[in-house]
Scaffold this active site. Structure first.
Site, PDB file in Angstrom:
ATOM      1  N   GLU A  63      35.104  30.476  24.826  1.00  0.00           N
ATOM      2  CA  GLU A  63      35.522  31.570  25.183  1.00  0.00           C
ATOM      3  C   GLU A  63      37.419  31.423  25.076  1.00  0.00           C
ATOM      4  O   GLU A  63      37.915  32.518  24.602  1.00  0.00           O
ATOM      5  CB  GLU A  63      35.606  32.286  26.394  1.00  0.00           C
ATOM      6  CG  GLU A  63      36.085  33.480  26.927  1.00  0.00           C
ATOM      7  CD  GLU A  63      36.307  33.621  28.461  1.00  0.00           C
ATOM      8  OE1 GLU A  63      37.526  32.636  29.176  1.00  0.00           O
ATOM      9  OE2 GLU A  63      36.423  35.412  29.233  1.00  0.00           O
ATOM     10  N   TRP A  85      31.658  38.289  27.072  1.00  0.00           N
ATOM     11  CA  TRP A  85      32.018  39.892  27.271  1.00  0.00           C
ATOM     12  C   TRP A  85      30.928  41.187  26.783  1.00  0.00           C
ATOM     13  O   TRP A  85      30.993  42.691  26.506  1.00  0.00           O
ATOM     14  CB  TRP A  85      32.941  39.366  26.037  1.00  0.00           C
ATOM     15  CG  TRP A  85      34.289  38.836  27.289  1.00  0.00           C
ATOM     16  CD1 TRP A  85      34.711  37.819  26.821  1.00  0.00           C
ATOM     17  CD2 TRP A  85      35.160  39.750  27.629  1.00  0.00           C
ATOM     18  NE1 TRP A  85      35.582  37.912  27.312  1.00  0.00           N
ATOM     19  CE2 TRP A  85      35.932  38.533  28.196  1.00  0.00           C
ATOM     20  CE3 TRP A  85      35.171  40.972  28.097  1.00  0.00           C
ATOM     21  CZ2 TRP A  85      37.424  39.015  29.126  1.00  0.00           C
ATOM     22  CZ3 TRP A  85      36.216  41.500  29.162  1.00  0.00           C
ATOM     23  CH2 TRP A  85      37.164  40.176  29.288  1.00  0.00           C
ATOM     24  N   TYR A  99      43.442  40.599  25.240  1.00  0.00           N
ATOM     25  CA  TYR A  99      43.969  39.032  25.762  1.00  0.00           C
ATOM     26  C   TYR A  99      44.330  38.369  23.956  1.00  0.00           C
ATOM     27  O   TYR A  99      45.100  37.931  23.818  1.00  0.00           O
ATOM     28  CB  TYR A  99      42.500  37.275  25.906  1.00  0.00           C
ATOM     29  CG  TYR A  99      42.288  38.278  27.904  1.00  0.00           C
ATOM     30  CD1 TYR A  99      43.159  38.191  28.699  1.00  0.00           C
ATOM     31  CD2 TYR A  99      41.208  38.737  28.218  1.00  0.00           C
ATOM     32  CE1 TYR A  99      43.140  38.412  30.157  1.00  0.00           C
ATOM     33  CE2 TYR A  99      40.967  38.856  28.802  1.00  0.00           C
ATOM     34  CZ  TYR A  99      41.873  39.290  30.126  1.00  0.00           C
ATOM     35  OH  TYR A  99      41.683  39.251  31.684  1.00  0.00           O
ATOM     36  N   CYS A 151      42.804  40.297  33.647  1.00  0.00           N
ATOM     37  CA  CYS A 151      42.900  40.059  34.956  1.00  0.00           C
ATOM     38  C   CYS A 151      43.724  38.591  34.853  1.00  0.00           C
ATOM     39  O   CYS A 151      44.790  38.655  35.840  1.00  0.00           O
ATOM     40  CB  CYS A 151      41.451  39.803  35.520  1.00  0.00           C
ATOM     41  SG  CYS A 151      40.492  41.012  35.292  1.00  0.00           S
ATOM     42  N   ARG A 176      45.714  38.859  38.094  1.00  0.00           N
ATOM     43  CA  ARG A 176      45.848  40.571  39.452  1.00  0.00           C
ATOM     44  C   ARG A 176      44.640  40.601  40.133  1.00  0.00           C
ATOM     45  O   ARG A 176      44.885  41.428  40.836  1.00  0.00           O
ATOM     46  CB  ARG A 176      46.574  41.493  38.152  1.00  0.00           C
ATOM     47  CG  ARG A 176      45.533  42.187  37.408  1.00  0.00           C
ATOM     48  CD  ARG A 176      45.285  42.804  37.054  1.00  0.00           C
ATOM     49  NE  ARG A 176      44.266  43.284  36.320  1.00  0.00           N
ATOM     50  CZ  ARG A 176      43.402  44.074  36.660  1.00  0.00           C
ATOM     51  NH1 ARG A 176      42.250  44.421  37.635  1.00  0.00           N
ATOM     52  NH2 ARG A 176      42.046  44.408  35.379  1.00  0.00           N
ATOM     53  N   ASP A 179      37.815  37.924  40.639  1.00  0.00           N
ATOM     54  CA  ASP A 179      35.970  37.680  41.054  1.00  0.00           C
ATOM     55  C   ASP A 179      35.909  36.553  41.495  1.00  0.00           C
ATOM     56  O   ASP A 179      35.776  35.499  40.652  1.00  0.00           O
ATOM     57  CB  ASP A 179      35.270  38.629  39.506  1.00  0.00           C
ATOM     58  CG  ASP A 179      34.019  38.307  40.336  1.00  0.00           C
ATOM     59  OD1 ASP A 179      33.368  37.101  41.113  1.00  0.00           O
ATOM     60  OD2 ASP A 179      32.759  38.909  39.149  1.00  0.00           O
TER      61      ASP A 179
HETATM   62  N1  LIG Z   1      32.826  41.445  37.586  1.00  0.00           N
HETATM   63  C1  LIG Z   1      33.677  41.078  36.813  1.00  0.00           C
HETATM   64  N2  LIG Z   1      34.023  39.763  36.605  1.00  0.00           N
HETATM   65  C2  LIG Z   1      34.358  38.325  35.989  1.00  0.00           C
HETATM   66  O1  LIG Z   1      34.345  37.551  35.388  1.00  0.00           O
HETATM   67  C3  LIG Z   1      34.541  39.947  34.556  1.00  0.00           C
HETATM   68  C4  LIG Z   1      34.471  40.460  34.301  1.00  0.00           C
HETATM   69  N3  LIG Z   1      33.858  41.931  35.318  1.00  0.00           N
HETATM   70  N4  LIG Z   1      34.105  41.427  33.062  1.00  0.00           N
HETATM   71  C5  LIG Z   1      35.443  40.505  32.567  1.00  0.00           C
HETATM   72  C6  LIG Z   1      34.886  38.992  32.059  1.00  0.00           C
HETATM   73  C7  LIG Z   1      33.479  39.050  32.072  1.00  0.00           C
HETATM   74  N5  LIG Z   1      33.898  37.096  32.683  1.00  0.00           N
HETATM   75  C8  LIG Z   1      32.568  36.449  33.082  1.00  0.00           C
HETATM   76  C9  LIG Z   1      31.385  36.946  32.757  1.00  0.00           C
HETATM   77  C10 LIG Z   1      30.289  36.825  33.279  1.00  0.00           C
HETATM   78  C11 LIG Z   1      30.542  35.337  33.240  1.00  0.00           C
HETATM   79  C12 LIG Z   1      28.662  34.464  34.338  1.00  0.00           C
HETATM   80  O2  LIG Z   1      27.843  35.657  34.016  1.00  0.00           O
HETATM   81  N6  LIG Z   1      28.743  33.191  34.579  1.00  0.00           N
HETATM   82  C13 LIG Z   1      27.003  33.027  34.842  1.00  0.00           C
HETATM   83  C14 LIG Z   1      26.752  32.472  33.613  1.00  0.00           C
HETATM   84  C15 LIG Z   1      27.545  31.739  32.324  1.00  0.00           C
HETATM   85  C16 LIG Z   1      26.988  31.396  30.902  1.00  0.00           C
HETATM   86  O3  LIG Z   1      25.947  31.695  30.950  1.00  0.00           O
HETATM   87  O4  LIG Z   1      27.694  31.200  29.998  1.00  0.00           O
HETATM   88  C17 LIG Z   1      27.650  31.434  35.516  1.00  0.00           C
HETATM   89  O5  LIG Z   1      27.144  31.055  36.931  1.00  0.00           O
HETATM   90  O6  LIG Z   1      29.037  31.628  35.583  1.00  0.00           O
HETATM   91  C18 LIG Z   1      31.368  34.483  33.938  1.00  0.00           C
HETATM   92  C19 LIG Z   1      32.616  35.484  33.910  1.00  0.00           C
HETATM   93  C20 LIG Z   1      34.828  37.009  33.652  1.00  0.00           C
HETATM   94  N7  LIG Z   1      35.349  38.024  33.707  1.00  0.00           N
HETATM   95  O1  LIG Z   2      39.298  36.575  33.826  1.00  0.00           O
HETATM   96  C1  LIG Z   2      38.431  37.402  34.432  1.00  0.00           C
HETATM   97  C2  LIG Z   2      37.916  38.496  34.216  1.00  0.00           C
HETATM   98  C3  LIG Z   2      38.120  39.492  35.510  1.00  0.00           C
HETATM   99  N1  LIG Z   2      37.928  39.299  36.647  1.00  0.00           N
HETATM  100  C4  LIG Z   2      37.275  39.909  37.085  1.00  0.00           C
HETATM  101  C5  LIG Z   2      37.842  40.634  37.996  1.00  0.00           C
HETATM  102  C6  LIG Z   2      37.304  42.118  38.920  1.00  0.00           C
HETATM  103  O2  LIG Z   2      36.209  41.879  39.536  1.00  0.00           O
HETATM  104  C7  LIG Z   2      37.134  42.273  37.530  1.00  0.00           C
HETATM  105  C8  LIG Z   2      37.773  43.482  36.508  1.00  0.00           C
HETATM  106  O3  LIG Z   2      37.668  44.300  37.663  1.00  0.00           O
HETATM  107  P1  LIG Z   2      38.557  45.984  37.787  1.00  0.00           P
HETATM  108  O4  LIG Z   2      38.728  46.822  38.397  1.00  0.00           O
HETATM  109  O5  LIG Z   2      39.513  46.072  36.684  1.00  0.00           O
HETATM  110  O6  LIG Z   2      40.035  45.024  38.357  1.00  0.00           O
HETATM  111  O7  LIG Z   2      36.933  41.370  36.445  1.00  0.00           O
HETATM  112  C9  LIG Z   2      38.009  37.368  36.533  1.00  0.00           C
HETATM  113  O8  LIG Z   2      37.959  37.466  37.783  1.00  0.00           O
HETATM  114  N2  LIG Z   2      38.430  37.275  35.766  1.00  0.00           N
END
Ligand SMILES: Nc1nc(=O)c2c([nH]1)NC[C@@H]1CN(c3ccc(C(=O)N[C@@H](CCC(=O)O)C(=O)O)cc3)CN21
Ligand SMILES: O=c1ccn([C@H]2C[C@H](O)[C@@H](COP(=O)(O)O)O2)c(=O)[nH]1
Length: 274
Positions: A63, A85, A99, A151, A176, A179
Site C-alpha cells: 500500500e 481498498w 493519497y 485519514c 484525523r 480505526d
Molecule cells: N473503517 C475503515 N477502517 C480503515 O482502517 C480503513 C477504511 N475504513 N477505509 C480505507 C482504508 C482501508 N484500510 C484497511 C482495509 C482493510 C483492512 C483489513 O481488512 N485488514 C485485515 C486483513 C489485512 C490483509 O489481509 O492484508 C487485518 O486483519 O488487518 C485494514 C485496513 C484502512 N482504511
Molecule cells: O488509513 C486509514 C484509513 C481509514 N481509517 C479509518 C478511520 C475511520 O474509521 C474510517 C474513515 O471514516 P471517516 O468517516 O472518513 O472518518 O477509516 C483508518 O483508521 N486508517
C-alpha cells in the site's frame, strides 16, 4: 503484561475500550471514541509492527509503495494480491485523487502539479533544520472527489544532529480519524516504513515515529476482538532491513524489505466498516 516491552498501542486501545464515549458514526456501525491522543515509537533498534495479533506486513508495504508511485487505482494493488481498498473503488477501480495523487502531483492550477515527496527529500538534504518538512494529503479543493477523505492527513519530518554519527530522522503523523483495531496497526507500520525509506534516501538513520490521532475509535463490532487482543502478552518488536537502496523512491518493491524476528500472536479477524 511484559513490562520490558513498550506498549503504547495496546495502552491506547485499552483506554478507548474502557473510558471512551459511545458515539454514532458515518458508517452506521457505532463506535467508542476519545479525542486527541499521542503514541511514540522508537525506530532505532526495532520496527513497530504490532505483535498482539498478526499484522499483514506485505499489504502494508505494498500500500505504501502504491502511494509513493502516485497511484489512485486499486488495479496495481489487486495485481499484487492486496484487496484492502476494494470496497471504496468504483467500477473502474478508481478512488479519485487520494493519497498518492496528493503526495506526488498536488494540482497547483494552470496544469502544474507539486511533487511533495520530491520536495521534502530535497529540503531534508539541503536544509535539514527547516521546520517546513511537511507533506499534506488533505487538499480541501479535492476532498469531495475522493472515495474517502484522507485519514492520515499530514506528516512532518525532523532532523537531529548527532556527534560522530549520521543525522537522525523522525516523523510525526496527524491522523484525523483512527480505526484503532483495523486501521491503526497498518498506519503505524506504514509510516515507520516510510521513515526508513526516506532516511535511506537522504543518508540518515530512522529515529522516532510520533503518531497523533484526532477521533480515536473502536467500532462496536470489534469489541470482542479487542478484548481478546488485550488479553495477550506482547512480544518485542521485529527489526526491518532495507536490502537494496533504489535510485528513486517509486522503484522500491516488496522484496527490497526484510522483516527479522517478527514473533506475533495469531490473526484476529474483524469486519471493516464501509
Ligand atoms: N473503517 C475503515 N477502517 C480503515 O482502517 C480503513 C477504511 N475504513 N477505509 C480505507 C482504508 C482501508 N484500510 C484497511 C482495509 C482493510 C483492512 C483489513 O481488512 N485488514 C485485515 C486483513 C489485512 C490483509 O489481509 O492484508 C487485518 O486483519 O488487518 C485494514 C485496513 C484502512 N482504511
Ligand atoms: O488509513 C486509514 C484509513 C481509514 N481509517 C479509518 C478511520 C475511520 O474509521 C474510517 C474513515 O471514516 P471517516 O468517516 O472518513 O472518518 O477509516 C483508518 O483508521 N486508517
Amino acid at each position: 503484561m511484559n513490562s520490558s516491552v513498550p506498549t503504547p498501542y495496546e495502552d491506547l486501545l485499552r483506554e478507548v475500550l474502557e473510558h471512551g464515549d459511545d458515539k454514532s458514526d458515518r458508517t452506521g456501525t457505532g463506535t467508542r471514541s476519545v479525542f486527541g491522543r499521542q503514541m511514540r515509537f522508537d525506530l532505532k533498534d526495532s520496527f513497530p509492527l504490532i505483535t498482539t495479533k498478526r499484522v499483514h506486513f506485505k499489504s502494508v508495504a505494498l500500500e505504501l509503495l502504491w502511494f509513493l508511485r502516485g497511484e489512485s487505482n486499486v488495479q496495481w494493488l489487486q495485481e499484487r494480491g492486496v484487496s484492502i481498498w476494494d470496497e471504496w473503488a468504483d467500477g473502474d477501480g478508481e478512488l479519485g485523487p487520494v493519497y498518492g495523487v496528493q503526495w506526488r502531483s498536488w494540482p497547483a492550477g494552470h496544469g502544474e502539479t507539486i511533487d511533495q515527496i520530491t520536495n521534502v527529500v530535497k529540503s531534508l538534504k539541503t536544509n535539514p533544520d527547516s521546520r517546513r518538512h511537511i507533506v499534506s494529503a488533505w487538499n480541501p479543493a479535492e476532498v469531495d472527489s475522493m472515495a474517502l477523505p484522507p485519514c492520515h492527513a499530514l506528516f512532518q519530518f525532523y532532523v537531529k544532529h548527532v556527534d560522530d554519527g549520521p543525522d537522525e530522522l523522525s516523523c510525526q503523523l496527524y491522523q484525523r480519524s483512527a480505526d484503532m483495531f483495523l486501521g491503526v496497526p497498518f498506519n503505524i507500520a506504514s509510516y515507520a516504513l516510510l521513515t526508513y525509506i526516506i532516511a535511506e534516501e537522504v543518508g540518515m538513520v530512522p529515529s522516532e515515529f510520533v503518531w497523533t490521532g484526532g477521533d480515536c475509535h473502536i467500532y462496536s463490532n470489534h469489541f470482542e476482538q479487542v478484548k481478546e487482543q488485550l488479553s495477550r502478552e506482547p512480544y518485542p518488536y521485529p527489526r526491518l532491513i532495507i536490502k537494496n537502496k533504489k535510485p528513486s523512491l517509486d522503484q522500491y518493491e516488496f522484496e527490497d524489505f526484510e522483516l527479522e524476528d517478527y514473533r506475533h500472536h495469531p490473526t484476529i479477524k474483524a469486519p471493516i466498516a464501509v
